[in-house]
Design an enzyme around this catalytic site. Sequence first.
Site, PDB file in Angstrom:
ATOM      1  CE  LYS A  14      -4.552  -0.112   0.572  1.00 53.26           C
ATOM      2  NZ  LYS A  14      -5.389  -0.915  -0.321  1.00 53.26           N
ATOM      3  CB  THR A  63      -2.709  -3.659  -0.883  1.00 53.73           C
ATOM      4  OG1 THR A  63      -4.012  -3.261  -1.297  1.00 53.73           O
ATOM      5  CG2 THR A  63      -1.976  -4.337  -2.024  1.00 53.73           C
ATOM      6  NE  ARG A 186      25.529  31.379  -7.181  1.00 50.66           N
ATOM      7  CZ  ARG A 186      25.508  30.223  -7.807  1.00 50.66           C
ATOM      8  NH1 ARG A 186      25.071  30.134  -9.053  1.00 50.66           N
ATOM      9  NH2 ARG A 186      25.956  29.122  -7.230  1.00 50.66           N
ATOM     10  CD  GLN A 244      28.125  21.988  -9.013  1.00 50.96           C
ATOM     11  OE1 GLN A 244      27.851  23.095  -8.543  1.00 50.96           O
ATOM     12  NE2 GLN A 244      27.964  21.713 -10.302  1.00 50.96           N
ATOM     13  CG  HIS A 272      18.604  29.202 -11.744  1.00 49.82           C
ATOM     14  ND1 HIS A 272      19.907  29.025 -11.332  1.00 49.82           N
ATOM     15  CD2 HIS A 272      18.327  28.128 -12.529  1.00 49.82           C
ATOM     16  CE1 HIS A 272      20.384  27.914 -11.848  1.00 49.82           C
ATOM     17  NE2 HIS A 272      19.451  27.340 -12.579  1.00 49.82           N
TER      18      HIS A 272
HETATM   19  O1  URC Z   1      26.447  26.558  -8.270  1.00 49.46           O
HETATM   20  C1  URC Z   1      26.254  26.385  -9.485  1.00 49.46           C
HETATM   21  N1  URC Z   1      26.649  25.222 -10.062  1.00 49.46           N
HETATM   22  C2  URC Z   1      26.479  24.966 -11.402  1.00 49.46           C
HETATM   23  O2  URC Z   1      26.842  23.879 -11.902  1.00 49.46           O
HETATM   24  C3  URC Z   1      25.864  25.969 -12.166  1.00 49.46           C
HETATM   25  N2  URC Z   1      25.554  26.058 -13.484  1.00 49.46           N
HETATM   26  C4  URC Z   1      24.936  27.255 -13.670  1.00 49.46           C
HETATM   27  O3  URC Z   1      24.468  27.669 -14.759  1.00 49.46           O
HETATM   28  N3  URC Z   1      24.897  27.956 -12.508  1.00 49.46           N
HETATM   29  C5  URC Z   1      25.464  27.172 -11.543  1.00 49.46           C
HETATM   30  N4  URC Z   1      25.664  27.350 -10.222  1.00 49.46           N
END
Ligand code: URC
Length: 313
Positions: A14, A63, A186, A244, A272
């Site tokens: 379920k 279930t 940013r 990253q 973004h």
């Molecule tokens: O922190 C980011 N990693 C990316 O891989 C990436 N690619 C992107 O267009 N902006 C960003 N910003």
Amino acid sequence: MSEPGFISSHRYGKDLVRVARVVRDKVDGKDVHHVIEYTVRALIDGDIDVSYTKADNSVVVPTDTVKNTVNYFAKTSPHVLDPAAFALHLGAHFVTRYDHIHTAWIDLTTHKWSRIAVDGEEHKWSFVRDGDEKTTVSVVVGGEVGHLTADLKLGLKDLLVLKTSGSAFDKFWRDELTTLAEVKDRLFSTSVTATASIPLPPNTPLTPDGVGEIAKALDFPTISAAIKKDTLEVFATDESASVQATLYNTAQRVLISCPAVKDIHYSLPNKHYIPVNLSAFKLDNGLGYEGGAEVFYPAPDPSGLIEATVSRK
Ligand SMILES: O=c1[nH]c(=O)c2[nH]c(=O)[nH]c2[nH]1
């Protein structure tokens, strides 16, 4: 005519079982209530080929029974307020109760209820949904009865965060299709999904009755709280070179603060916020490398999507 196919995998159960449990406690003679609200997916598998291949339902635990089991355990399990222990209890039940069921997948989403503060004190039985984030547990119980194994993952999802400084993105790969401008300052927003793998203690056998000992040894609620705290603190304080790099730093922090965690996976959409060009109005909105824009378009899509698992060495 012989059949061209054979059944190579199966499981059933379920999904989207919604259940809330109130635990009515008393402290110094006064009512103190606890509430927990789950969405549960409980799937099982075993010697059930014939239900698919021979239309033989004799092996099918309905279930509906799986759903009833969730409700029954919500009332009877001593672990109902501890999502990871509750999931282990359910999983261990399915594979021990039915001789022909050998694997159970239990996924719990825990919806947030926090105590309402009244005059600075937490109210005893009134709660508020003060955030969209959910804790998540994913347990797979398998192995042989008497030697059950469990793969347990604990995490969170929908933790929405935003920072207005301390985030740059520059020196990235450029080629003929690159239009993105480098920026030193940013906005950075993401909705965090984190999933940590937690091995069970090797010398504590998993049985429905043994879950308490495992839960005591690992202290799942503390791990869960640490994952959230570390995630928020590193997000806030990291001088982010990219999503990253911040992901990696966050995962390292969790591995330091939670020795029980073997690895942690993050999935981070880069939500973004695009600076709006106001030059038509002779307004400088920080579109250059220094950044610092003030007016943004919060783009609903597309988003970047950055994922990684960081594993203990
Ligand atoms: O922190 C980011 N990693 C990316 O891989 C990436 N690619 C992107 O267009 N902006 C960003 N910003």
